[in-house]
Design an enzyme around this catalytic site. Structure first.
Site, mmCIF file in Angstrom:
data_model
loop_
_atom_site.group_PDB
_atom_site.id
_atom_site.type_symbol
_atom_site.label_atom_id
_atom_site.label_comp_id
_atom_site.label_asym_id
_atom_site.label_seq_id
_atom_site.Cartn_x
_atom_site.Cartn_y
_atom_site.Cartn_z
ATOM 1 N N ASP A 14 0.805 -1.232 0.000
ATOM 2 C CA ASP A 14 0.000 0.000 0.000
ATOM 3 C C ASP A 14 0.834 1.276 0.000
ATOM 4 O OD1 ASP A 14 -2.273 -1.683 0.163
ATOM 5 O OD2 ASP A 14 -1.938 -1.853 2.320
ATOM 6 N N LYS A 17 2.597 1.355 -5.350
ATOM 7 C CA LYS A 17 3.200 0.650 -6.484
ATOM 8 C C LYS A 17 2.377 0.855 -7.761
ATOM 9 C CE LYS A 17 3.203 -3.346 -4.374
ATOM 10 N NZ LYS A 17 2.864 -2.872 -3.030
ATOM 11 N N GLY A 43 -4.263 -4.893 -3.738
ATOM 12 C CA GLY A 43 -5.189 -3.848 -4.161
ATOM 13 C C GLY A 43 -4.373 -2.652 -4.601
ATOM 14 N N HIS A 44 -4.307 -2.427 -5.904
ATOM 15 C CA HIS A 44 -3.525 -1.300 -6.418
ATOM 16 C C HIS A 44 -4.474 -0.184 -6.852
ATOM 17 C CE1 HIS A 44 0.148 -4.046 -7.438
ATOM 18 N NE2 HIS A 44 -0.061 -3.896 -6.154
ATOM 19 N N GLN A 175 2.166 -6.644 -2.454
ATOM 20 C CA GLN A 175 2.532 -6.685 -1.028
ATOM 21 C C GLN A 175 3.859 -5.929 -0.814
ATOM 22 O OE1 GLN A 175 1.402 -10.059 -2.399
ATOM 23 N NE2 GLN A 175 -0.502 -9.025 -2.105
HETATM 24 P P1 IMP Z 1 -2.667 -12.952 2.751
HETATM 25 O O1 IMP Z 1 -1.677 -12.461 1.750
HETATM 26 O O2 IMP Z 1 -4.094 -12.688 2.352
HETATM 27 O O3 IMP Z 1 -2.415 -14.365 3.155
HETATM 28 O O4 IMP Z 1 -2.460 -12.077 4.092
HETATM 29 C C1 IMP Z 1 -1.256 -12.130 4.860
HETATM 30 C C2 IMP Z 1 -0.918 -10.759 5.421
HETATM 31 O O5 IMP Z 1 -0.534 -9.888 4.372
HETATM 32 C C3 IMP Z 1 -2.072 -10.046 6.131
HETATM 33 O O6 IMP Z 1 -1.528 -9.282 7.185
HETATM 34 C C4 IMP Z 1 -2.648 -9.139 5.033
HETATM 35 O O7 IMP Z 1 -3.338 -8.029 5.570
HETATM 36 C C5 IMP Z 1 -1.377 -8.738 4.339
HETATM 37 N N1 IMP Z 1 -1.566 -8.373 2.923
HETATM 38 C C6 IMP Z 1 -1.751 -9.220 1.883
HETATM 39 N N2 IMP Z 1 -1.840 -8.547 0.731
HETATM 40 C C7 IMP Z 1 -1.675 -7.249 1.031
HETATM 41 C C8 IMP Z 1 -1.646 -6.058 0.245
HETATM 42 O O8 IMP Z 1 -1.739 -6.070 -0.975
HETATM 43 N N3 IMP Z 1 -1.463 -4.881 0.933
HETATM 44 C C9 IMP Z 1 -1.296 -4.850 2.280
HETATM 45 N N4 IMP Z 1 -1.316 -5.941 3.058
HETATM 46 C C10 IMP Z 1 -1.504 -7.134 2.437
HETATM 47 MG MG MG Z 2 -2.733 -2.092 -1.747
#
Ligand code: IMP
Ligand code: MG
Length: 333
Positions: A14, A17, A43-44, A175
């Site tokens: 976040d 990117k 989420g971009h 991420q």
């Molecule tokens: P998962 O990727 O859904 O398994 O989540 C694992 C951890 O990564 C959690 O703390 C999510 O909130 C975080 N997370 C996963 N994708 C994103 C992202 O795109 N932005 C911010 N946090 C993320």
């Molecule tokens: Mg995001």
């Protein structure tokens, strides 16, 4: 051949990117844009032609008519992909003949999402990500090439991307460093490789790297179950002013000051050549310029001093001042 520009996030996702990817697509003639890790957990938020668009699995290249590929380092959810294609169509963006999925990308199934729905420990996005990667690594996974719904999109990634002459490729990460499976704050991480090395796992090597764009925010945010935000009013203000709510799940993001200790580590491990620091406008409104260094809060007092500090920190890593961008806009660096 130096034909890869890689975008990595230096914090917990976040950081902008999507914005950087959009900027680079405007500036450079890419033949391909590739998403290299993660899936619908991302989420971009992108401002395209004055309109806000949120993407999850689809690379930003589709907005520019550039061949856009979900790479083999990702996990793809066919059901959510279909939904995202329709959402983009509503926003006036047509993905037909522009969107592709690598044959060997693993697939997220309903069973994966059902399992993830029970997560209470990590605070996942419930998109089945960890379970899809688990099945990949225990060799029970299903790949895109064996999934009828994905047939219209699948390609041989080696033939169509890796081995294409005269290609120039933007690698769009998801991420961030603090969520990386190996280098993040385990177990509060995601299940993929979020570093520049993770981008290379998609069929490239070090000699391909042209530039690595590291993206961070002037403060930090994290979404998930670990305690991250200190008990201070300022962080609530940052959340409201910065609209720090998840683009995928709508959850409030926990906030903290810019952490120089993890920043240095992320810069080193990713080998960044360029740095974008987002949300300068937000912190300017609060006028509180603090960093965490050696585990302690340090008051930098002014915006100028904080910028200088970051520029100084980057020097030993070979990142020139002219390659450091302090961004104060949603739609560009
Ligand atoms: P998962 O990727 O859904 O398994 O989540 C694992 C951890 O990564 C959690 O703390 C999510 O909130 C975080 N997370 C996963 N994708 C994103 C992202 O795109 N932005 C911010 N946090 C993320
Ligand atoms: Mg995001």
């Amino acid at each position: 051949m130096k034909n890869l520009d890689i975008i990595v996030d230096l914090q917990y996702g976040d950081c902008g990117k999507g914005k950087v990817a959009h900027y680079l697509c405007e500036k450079t003639k890419y033949t391909h844009v590739v998403r290299y890790n993660g899936g619908a957990n991302a989420g971009h938020t992108i401002y395209h032609k004055g309109r806000k668009v949120v993407t999850h699995q689809i690379p930003v290249g589709v907005m520019f008519g550039i061949k856009s590929v979900i790479g083999p380092g990702c996990v793809v959810d066919p059901e959510l992909l279909e939904k995202e294609i329709l959402e983009l169509k509503d926003a006036g963006i047509n993905v037909s003949k522009k969107l592709f999925v690598a044959n060997n990308t693993h697939v997220v199934t309903k069973a994966h999402k059902d399992e993830d729905a029970k997560d209470a420990k990590i605070g996942t996005t419930k998109k089945g990500i960890g379970y899809a990667y688990r099945d990949k690594y225990i060799r029970l996974g299903k790949r895109a090439e064996d999934t009828p719904e994905l047939k219209p999109y699948t390609i041989d990634f080696y033939k169509e991307v890796v081995n294409k002459p005269d290609s120039m490729i933007l690698m769009e990460g998801a991420q961030g460093f603090g969520l990386d499976i190996d280098w993040g704050d385990y177990p509060y991480v995601t299940s993929s490789s979020c570093t520049s090395a993770g981008a290379l796992l998609n069929g490239f090597n070090y000699s391909n790297v042209n530039s690595v764009w590291g993206v961070a925010k002037i403060y930090e945010t994290y979404v998930g179950n670990k305690k991250f935000e200190p008990e201070e009013e300022i962080f609530k203000k940052i959340r409201e002013l910065g609209q720090e709510y998840g683009a995928t799940t709508g959850r409030p993001r926990q906030c903290n000051y810019f952490n120089l200790d993890t920043f240095r580590k992320a810069v080193k491990i990713n080998g960044v050549t360029h740095v974008v620091i987002s949300k300068m406008d937000i912190l300017r409104e609060l006028n509180e310029w603090k960093v965490i260094e050696n585990g302690k809060v340090k008051n930098m007092k002014t915006e100028k001093a904080m910028k200088e500090k970051i520029i100084q920190e980057l020097k030993p890593f070979g990142v020139k001042k002219s390659n450091v961008f302090f961004s104060e806009k949603k739609d560009t660096i």
